[in-house]
Scaffold this motif. Sequence first.
Motif, PDB file in Angstrom:
ATOM      1  N   ASP A  70      28.136  32.589  81.299  1.00 46.29           N
ATOM      2  CA  ASP A  70      28.904  31.211  82.031  1.00 46.29           C
ATOM      3  C   ASP A  70      29.690  30.245  81.400  1.00 46.29           C
ATOM      4  OD1 ASP A  70      28.602  33.170  84.036  1.00 46.29           O
ATOM      5  OD2 ASP A  70      27.002  32.019  85.207  1.00 46.29           O
ATOM      6  N   LEU A  71      29.342  29.955  80.481  1.00 44.56           N
ATOM      7  CA  LEU A  71      30.320  29.063  79.528  1.00 44.56           C
ATOM      8  C   LEU A  71      30.968  28.892  78.409  1.00 44.56           C
ATOM      9  CD1 LEU A  71      26.401  26.917  78.968  1.00 44.56           C
ATOM     10  CD2 LEU A  71      27.810  26.578  80.627  1.00 44.56           C
ATOM     11  N   ALA A  72      30.948  30.659  78.206  1.00 46.08           N
ATOM     12  CA  ALA A  72      31.582  30.971  77.027  1.00 46.08           C
ATOM     13  C   ALA A  72      32.814  30.154  77.177  1.00 46.08           C
ATOM     14  CB  ALA A  72      31.673  32.423  77.244  1.00 46.08           C
ATOM     15  N   GLY A  73      32.978  29.628  75.536  1.00 48.78           N
ATOM     16  CA  GLY A  73      34.625  28.702  75.659  1.00 48.78           C
ATOM     17  C   GLY A  73      34.815  27.632  76.263  1.00 48.78           C
ATOM     18  N   ALA A  74      33.691  27.138  76.211  1.00 50.20           N
ATOM     19  CA  ALA A  74      33.634  25.893  77.249  1.00 50.20           C
ATOM     20  C   ALA A  74      33.913  24.502  76.299  1.00 50.20           C
ATOM     21  CB  ALA A  74      32.636  25.313  77.943  1.00 50.20           C
ATOM     22  N   SER A  75      34.498  23.241  76.238  1.00 50.45           N
ATOM     23  CA  SER A  75      34.699  22.401  74.936  1.00 50.45           C
ATOM     24  C   SER A  75      34.974  21.052  76.277  1.00 50.45           C
ATOM     25  CB  SER A  75      35.378  22.679  73.973  1.00 50.45           C
ATOM     26  OG  SER A  75      36.780  23.119  74.306  1.00 50.45           O
ATOM     27  N   LEU A  76      34.888  20.180  75.345  1.00 49.34           N
ATOM     28  CA  LEU A  76      35.376  18.179  75.552  1.00 49.34           C
ATOM     29  C   LEU A  76      37.197  19.177  75.970  1.00 49.34           C
ATOM     30  CD1 LEU A  76      33.909  16.309  73.102  1.00 49.34           C
ATOM     31  CD2 LEU A  76      33.062  16.941  75.626  1.00 49.34           C
ATOM     32  N   TYR A  77      37.731  19.259  75.489  1.00 47.24           N
ATOM     33  CA  TYR A  77      38.891  19.504  75.534  1.00 47.24           C
ATOM     34  C   TYR A  77      39.386  20.756  76.848  1.00 47.24           C
ATOM     35  CZ  TYR A  77      38.621  16.844  71.008  1.00 47.24           C
ATOM     36  OH  TYR A  77      38.180  16.189  70.521  1.00 47.24           O
ATOM     37  N   SER A  78      38.184  21.585  76.651  1.00 43.66           N
ATOM     38  CA  SER A  78      39.050  22.583  77.819  1.00 43.66           C
ATOM     39  C   SER A  78      37.898  23.040  78.768  1.00 43.66           C
ATOM     40  CB  SER A  78      39.507  24.304  76.886  1.00 43.66           C
ATOM     41  OG  SER A  78      39.347  25.003  78.112  1.00 43.66           O
ATOM     42  N   PRO A  79      37.237  22.103  79.658  1.00 42.32           N
ATOM     43  CA  PRO A  79      35.662  22.377  80.282  1.00 42.32           C
ATOM     44  C   PRO A  79      35.811  23.630  81.063  1.00 42.32           C
ATOM     45  CG  PRO A  79      36.970  20.284  81.111  1.00 42.32           C
ATOM     46  CD  PRO A  79      37.823  20.413  80.139  1.00 42.32           C
ATOM     47  N   VAL A  80      34.392  24.738  81.152  1.00 45.93           N
ATOM     48  CA  VAL A  80      34.880  25.697  81.817  1.00 45.93           C
ATOM     49  C   VAL A  80      34.269  25.107  83.165  1.00 45.93           C
ATOM     50  CG1 VAL A  80      33.890  27.875  82.147  1.00 45.93           C
ATOM     51  CG2 VAL A  80      34.374  27.362  79.854  1.00 45.93           C
TER      52      VAL A  80
END
Length: 374
Positions: A70-80
């Motif tokens: 469920d966390l794939a691609g999450a980052s500080l600039y692009s929260p999921v």
Amino acid sequence: MSRTQPSNGTLTSLESALAELLDGLAPVALTSMPLLQARGRIAAEMAALASPLPERTRAVIDGWALRSLDLAGASLYSPVPLMNSPVWVEAGDALPDGCDCVLDADLVECTGPIAQAFTDAIPGQGIRRAGEDIAAGRPAIIAGRPLLAVDLLAARAAGFMSVAVHSPNVRLIDVAASDDNLLTAELIAELMQAAGARVSVETAARDARSITDTLDAHPCDLIVTVGGTGFGRSDVTSEALTMCGALIAHGIALRPGRTAAIGKLGALPIISLPGAPDQALAAYQTLVQPVLDRLTGRTGRSGTVLPLARKISSAVGIAEIALVRQQQFTWLPLGVGDLSLDHIRMADAWLLIAGDSEGYAAGTPVEAFSLRAA
């Protein structure tokens, strides 16, 4: 079994003496010992773990339990955004079903209508899977090794209150010196206790009858005497062994330790050590320690192989003990044959120069055994 009478001129080889002592010897019966008393004892075989450790997957940090997919691609600039609400867990808690990772508190925002994560994660992050500490079917305690603090940690984690050990009962008989000096007896007692034995210390008067009476006093797994093994008029330990029909050899081709004696009362081994500390230490390491290893079932004792920093010379025909200190990646010889207290206290390890060897050239890799191991 042949019996060799004491002689100033004939010495029994160290190899022959040790073979006589070890003949027919087996580990003593195992006994159960509380964990608080078991440190330093030699572990015996125990049943394998029926359940893994941990039994369930658990968090190892405080944070949010999630599914890594469920966390794939999450980052500080692009929260999921998280479709399923995260579950807060403390370190040690069992992980909720479906979750395979734990994120730190500040990496998940739960104040809005939909929780969101600011980083991705890999499966297993922040958790310990079932069986990752110790798998089911593995032993909680490894037999044949001294029980150290880390071994007792594993036993406690597995829920054990006690462990099985081989701990021989050793009687240490101090043949009283004229000055009542106990230095050597105390040294040997401490060494045997560190080797996993239960040691009782007794004193015998310096006459053959008193020693003989003491030898017959109580049942045990090994008798070690200290003192009175020389060839002087007041040295009567070997005479006492002869009187009770136990003497095998008096005079071992070992330096220091030449006046040591060995015997058996039936199947009970007896080792008589000289009273001088250096001689007793040499005979202890080469005769007593191997017997204790057999009685405790200890396995895998090995030394450290390093090249010699300088040459060691030795006389052919007699085994000699050398004390060494580690200097960078070499063994530095401190003393050979005649060992002072300064040599003993400064040494890290000892090595045996076989009776058929003239010694070792500088740079020769040699195996030395620690004098400072727990």
